[in-house]
Design an enzyme around this catalytic site. Structure first.
Site, PDB file in Angstrom:
ATOM      1  N   HIS A   1       0.841  -1.192   0.000  1.00  0.00           N
ATOM      2  CA  HIS A   1       0.000   0.000   0.000  1.00  0.00           C
ATOM      3  C   HIS A   1       0.877   1.243   0.000  1.00  0.00           C
ATOM      4  O   HIS A   1       2.092   1.159   0.204  1.00  0.00           O
ATOM      5  CB  HIS A   1      -0.887   0.024   1.246  1.00  0.00           C
ATOM      6  CG  HIS A   1      -0.120   0.206   2.523  1.00  0.00           C
ATOM      7  ND1 HIS A   1       0.639  -0.799   3.075  1.00  0.00           N
ATOM      8  CD2 HIS A   1       0.038   1.286   3.339  1.00  0.00           C
ATOM      9  CE1 HIS A   1       1.220  -0.358   4.180  1.00  0.00           C
ATOM     10  NE2 HIS A   1       0.875   0.918   4.368  1.00  0.00           N
TER      11      HIS A   1
ATOM     12  N   ASP B   1       0.744   5.254   1.875  1.00  0.00           N
ATOM     13  CA  ASP B   1       0.045   5.956   2.948  1.00  0.00           C
ATOM     14  C   ASP B   1      -0.738   7.138   2.382  1.00  0.00           C
ATOM     15  O   ASP B   1      -0.270   7.820   1.474  1.00  0.00           O
ATOM     16  CB  ASP B   1       1.042   6.446   4.000  1.00  0.00           C
ATOM     17  CG  ASP B   1       1.632   5.299   4.802  1.00  0.00           C
ATOM     18  OD1 ASP B   1       1.161   4.158   4.655  1.00  0.00           O
ATOM     19  OD2 ASP B   1       2.582   5.551   5.571  1.00  0.00           O
TER      20      ASP B   1
ATOM     21  N   HIS C   1       4.782   0.104  -0.031  1.00  0.00           N
ATOM     22  CA  HIS C   1       5.525  -0.662   0.957  1.00  0.00           C
ATOM     23  C   HIS C   1       4.611  -1.716   1.576  1.00  0.00           C
ATOM     24  O   HIS C   1       3.394  -1.680   1.401  1.00  0.00           O
ATOM     25  CB  HIS C   1       6.130   0.250   2.031  1.00  0.00           C
ATOM     26  CG  HIS C   1       5.153   1.176   2.676  1.00  0.00           C
ATOM     27  ND1 HIS C   1       4.649   2.314   2.049  1.00  0.00           N
ATOM     28  CD2 HIS C   1       4.561   1.151   3.911  1.00  0.00           C
ATOM     29  CE1 HIS C   1       3.829   2.943   2.859  1.00  0.00           C
ATOM     30  NE2 HIS C   1       3.738   2.254   3.985  1.00  0.00           N
TER      31      HIS C   1
ATOM     32  N   ARG D   1       6.357  -8.867  15.874  1.00  0.00           N
ATOM     33  CA  ARG D   1       6.991  -7.586  15.567  1.00  0.00           C
ATOM     34  C   ARG D   1       6.073  -6.463  16.027  1.00  0.00           C
ATOM     35  O   ARG D   1       4.851  -6.557  15.905  1.00  0.00           O
ATOM     36  CB  ARG D   1       7.239  -7.458  14.059  1.00  0.00           C
ATOM     37  CG  ARG D   1       7.763  -6.093  13.603  1.00  0.00           C
ATOM     38  CD  ARG D   1       7.932  -6.063  12.080  1.00  0.00           C
ATOM     39  NE  ARG D   1       8.478  -4.790  11.610  1.00  0.00           N
ATOM     40  CZ  ARG D   1       7.742  -3.756  11.204  1.00  0.00           C
ATOM     41  NH1 ARG D   1       6.414  -3.843  11.210  1.00  0.00           N
ATOM     42  NH2 ARG D   1       8.310  -2.643  10.797  1.00  0.00           N
TER      43      ARG D   1
END
Length: 375
Positions: free
Chosen positions: A249, A251, A305, A315
């Protein structure tokens, strides 16, 4: 356990093997704090059961297909912005603009956010995600967050490659700054939010200045009432090579400031290839969003990204999003304009419609001056 077939061309996965693998993993890995990822996976597998070869496929550039190299992003020392030497200050600003044009991503060190705040933030984040799933869903009752801040998976997913193996609290800054909460979580979030907000404003002003503009646009339009903080957790996933932690996607904001742990998993597109971002314990990651690309007339790059999963360890990351008010109009700062004028509300609505109807975001191509993409 049956072997899952993953071919380089076509990335084919046999559904029965996939399901049995997850059933075995579920017994040993699922806890009462995790969202029902396995149920969501089963639903998606059932939807694909009528495919001719009874398999789930993904594009050639998806996970498990293209070799990904680990690289370190450009690192910029922000301490130079305080230098008495004007030339050094300008060189630092130029590096920020250059990285935004060539990479769309960069790292900053000596950013003004203490290691104590970052460590405290990470510890409190771990605590909140360990709460039972039923409590996290009731975020307004248990954490004093606005209703709807807790999210997991991908509700609009129509295939496995659209499933995000992650959970998050997407928190308006108005829930954080000036809150009446006195617990360790609210204190840590507020300390982080205040310092990172100032950093975001400063970087935005530098990027504006390097485009030949200087105004109060960001101070007037990107307010605590319009910006967000997102606490992310990516649980271990047995099929890390087949399922995203967060699907590819861009941002939708002006810029994002990210603090991540040392597990790794963030990847971005550079020169048409996916690269893995090497974690830097001393740095914050900055990435350009769609609004800055549109405002800069394409000079600054909003880069695709994603986050990949890990089979063994979870994570964590924290992201700050510099967003304007919904009625803010985004207009290219130079001519001829690549993108037509649009309000942030119009942009958000278009993204929401595309995700609901198509399963993924289209974004800025919808707002090109002359070209309208077909769907």
């Amino acid at each position: 356990m049956q072997t899952i077939r993953s071919e380089v061309k076509g990335c084919t996965m046999e559904s029965p093997s996939l399901l049995s693998s997850f059933n075995l993993a579920q017994a040993s890995m699922e806890s009462n704090s995790d969202p029902p990822f396995y149920e969501a996976l089963k639903v998606l597998l059932d939807k694909n059961r009528n495919l001719k070869d009874n398999s789930v496929s993904c594009a050639d550039d998806e996970l498990g297909v293209v070799m990904v190299k680990e690289r370190e992003l450009p690192v910029i020392d922000l301490r130079r912005l305080e230098s008495e030497d004007e030339r050094e200050r300008e060189e630092c600003k130029t590096e920020i603009a250059r990285a935004s044009k060539e990479w769309g991503f960069f790292q900053v060190v000596n950013h003004g956010i203490s290691i104590e705040i970052l460590k405290k933030m990470r510890a409190e984040q771990g605590k909140v995600f360990k709460q039972p799933f039923e409590q996290k869903v009731k975020e307004d009752e248990f954490f004093n967050f606005s209703a709807g801040t807790y999210r997991w998976g991908a509700p609009s997913a129509t295939s496995i490659r659209q499933l995000s193996w992650s959970e998050a609290f997407h928190i308006p800054l108005t829930d954080i700054l000036g809150s009446t909460g006195s617990n360790s979580l609210s204190t840590a979030i507020e300390q982080f939010a205040r310092t990172v907000s100032s950093l975001a404003q400063r970087l935005a002003e530098i990027l504006e200045e390097k485009m030949g503009h200087k105004s109060t646009f960001f101070q007037e339009n990107c307010l605590p009432s319009t910006c967000y903080l997102r606490l992310n957790r990516y649980p271990p996933c047995p099929l890390f090579s087949e399922i995203h932690g967060l699907m590819p996607h861009t941002d939708s904001d002006f810029l994002t400031i990210l603090h991540q742990d040392q597990v790794g998993g963030l990847q971005l597109v550079k020169d048409g290839k996916w690269i893995a971002v090497k974690p830097n314990p001393d740095a914050l990651i900055i990435n350009i969003g769609d609004l800055f690309q549109a405002w800069s007339n394409g000079a600054y790059k909003s880069v695709e990204h994603r986050v990949i999963t890990n089979t063994r360890v979870e994570r964590f990351s924290t992201a700050y999003f510099l967003c304007p008010s919904n009625d803010t109009v985004i207009e290219s700062c130079t001519e001829p304009a690549v993108y037509r004028k649009f309000s942030f509300m119009e942009y958000r609505q278009q993204v929401r419609e595309d995700v609901q109807n198509l399963g993924s975001k289209i974004g800025l191509p919808r707002f090109l001056m002359q070209t309208t993409p077909t769907a």
